[in-house]
Design a protein around this motif. Structure first.
Motif, PDB file in Angstrom:
ATOM      1  N   PRO A   6      52.322  37.416  47.070  1.00 14.25           N
ATOM      2  CA  PRO A   6      51.977  39.378  46.344  1.00 14.25           C
ATOM      3  C   PRO A   6      52.670  39.588  45.460  1.00 14.25           C
ATOM      4  N   SER A   7      53.647  38.813  44.265  1.00 14.68           N
ATOM      5  CA  SER A   7      53.845  39.623  43.649  1.00 14.68           C
ATOM      6  C   SER A   7      52.646  38.928  42.154  1.00 14.68           C
ATOM      7  N   MET A   8      52.272  38.483  42.974  1.00 18.88           N
ATOM      8  CA  MET A   8      50.545  38.551  41.728  1.00 18.88           C
ATOM      9  C   MET A   8      49.858  39.610  42.011  1.00 18.88           C
ATOM     10  N   ARG A   9      49.858  40.041  43.157  1.00 14.57           N
ATOM     11  CA  ARG A   9      49.158  40.974  43.392  1.00 14.57           C
ATOM     12  C   ARG A   9      49.740  42.599  42.727  1.00 14.57           C
ATOM     13  N   PHE A  10      50.532  42.147  43.251  1.00 19.15           N
ATOM     14  CA  PHE A  10      51.359  43.817  42.405  1.00 19.15           C
ATOM     15  C   PHE A  10      51.463  43.938  40.844  1.00 19.15           C
ATOM     16  N   ALA A  11      51.540  43.184  40.079  1.00 16.66           N
ATOM     17  CA  ALA A  11      51.601  42.238  38.826  1.00 16.66           C
ATOM     18  C   ALA A  11      50.218  42.885  38.573  1.00 16.66           C
ATOM     19  N   MET A  12      48.603  42.428  39.340  1.00 15.89           N
ATOM     20  CA  MET A  12      47.976  43.201  38.349  1.00 15.89           C
ATOM     21  C   MET A  12      47.427  44.825  38.690  1.00 15.89           C
ATOM     22  N   ASN A  13      47.588  44.792  39.558  1.00 14.15           N
ATOM     23  CA  ASN A  13      47.546  46.433  40.306  1.00 14.15           C
ATOM     24  C   ASN A  13      48.546  47.069  39.710  1.00 14.15           C
ATOM     25  N   ASP A  14      50.065  47.122  38.954  1.00  9.57           N
ATOM     26  CA  ASP A  14      50.678  47.530  38.368  1.00  9.57           C
ATOM     27  C   ASP A  14      50.282  47.137  36.424  1.00  9.57           C
ATOM     28  N   LEU A  15      50.125  46.315  36.228  1.00 11.58           N
ATOM     29  CA  LEU A  15      50.026  46.159  34.792  1.00 11.58           C
ATOM     30  C   LEU A  15      48.276  46.477  34.554  1.00 11.58           C
ATOM     31  N   LYS A  16      47.425  46.964  35.350  1.00 13.59           N
ATOM     32  CA  LYS A  16      46.634  47.106  35.171  1.00 13.59           C
ATOM     33  C   LYS A  16      45.281  45.990  34.853  1.00 13.59           C
ATOM     34  N   LEU A  17      46.106  44.064  34.795  1.00 13.60           N
ATOM     35  CA  LEU A  17      45.293  43.740  34.706  1.00 13.60           C
ATOM     36  C   LEU A  17      43.490  43.332  35.339  1.00 13.60           C
ATOM     37  N   ASP A  18      42.889  42.730  34.229  1.00 13.10           N
ATOM     38  CA  ASP A  18      41.426  42.033  34.703  1.00 13.10           C
ATOM     39  C   ASP A  18      41.618  40.691  35.162  1.00 13.10           C
ATOM     40  N   SER A  19      42.378  39.982  34.914  1.00 16.62           N
ATOM     41  CA  SER A  19      42.784  38.832  35.706  1.00 16.62           C
ATOM     42  C   SER A  19      44.062  38.056  35.050  1.00 16.62           C
ATOM     43  N   LEU A  20      43.828  37.256  36.252  1.00 10.52           N
ATOM     44  CA  LEU A  20      46.213  36.197  35.708  1.00 10.52           C
ATOM     45  C   LEU A  20      45.347  34.904  35.785  1.00 10.52           C
TER      46      LEU A  20
END
Length: 50
Positions: A6-20
């Motif tokens: 879940p923290s990976m998904r939150f980071a992608m959403n919160d930071l508006k990342l295209d990739s992780l």
């Protein structure tokens, strides 16, 4: 087993990342989910060290 936390998904959403990228001590690069990829540590090293 789902390697995407879940923290990976939150980071992608919160930071508006295209990739992780998840750096790990293995040998192969592989996709974990849309926009999330596992990358071996050696692939992150400078060209002359890899």
């Amino acid at each position: 087993m789902n390697a995407v936390t879940p923290s990976m998904r939150f980071a992608m959403n919160d930071l508006k990342l295209d990739s992780l990228y998840v750096v790990y001590p293995g040998l192969h690069r592989y996709r974990l989910a849309d926009g999330i990829e596992a990358v071996p540590l050696w692939a992150m090293l400078p060209g002359d060290l890899a």
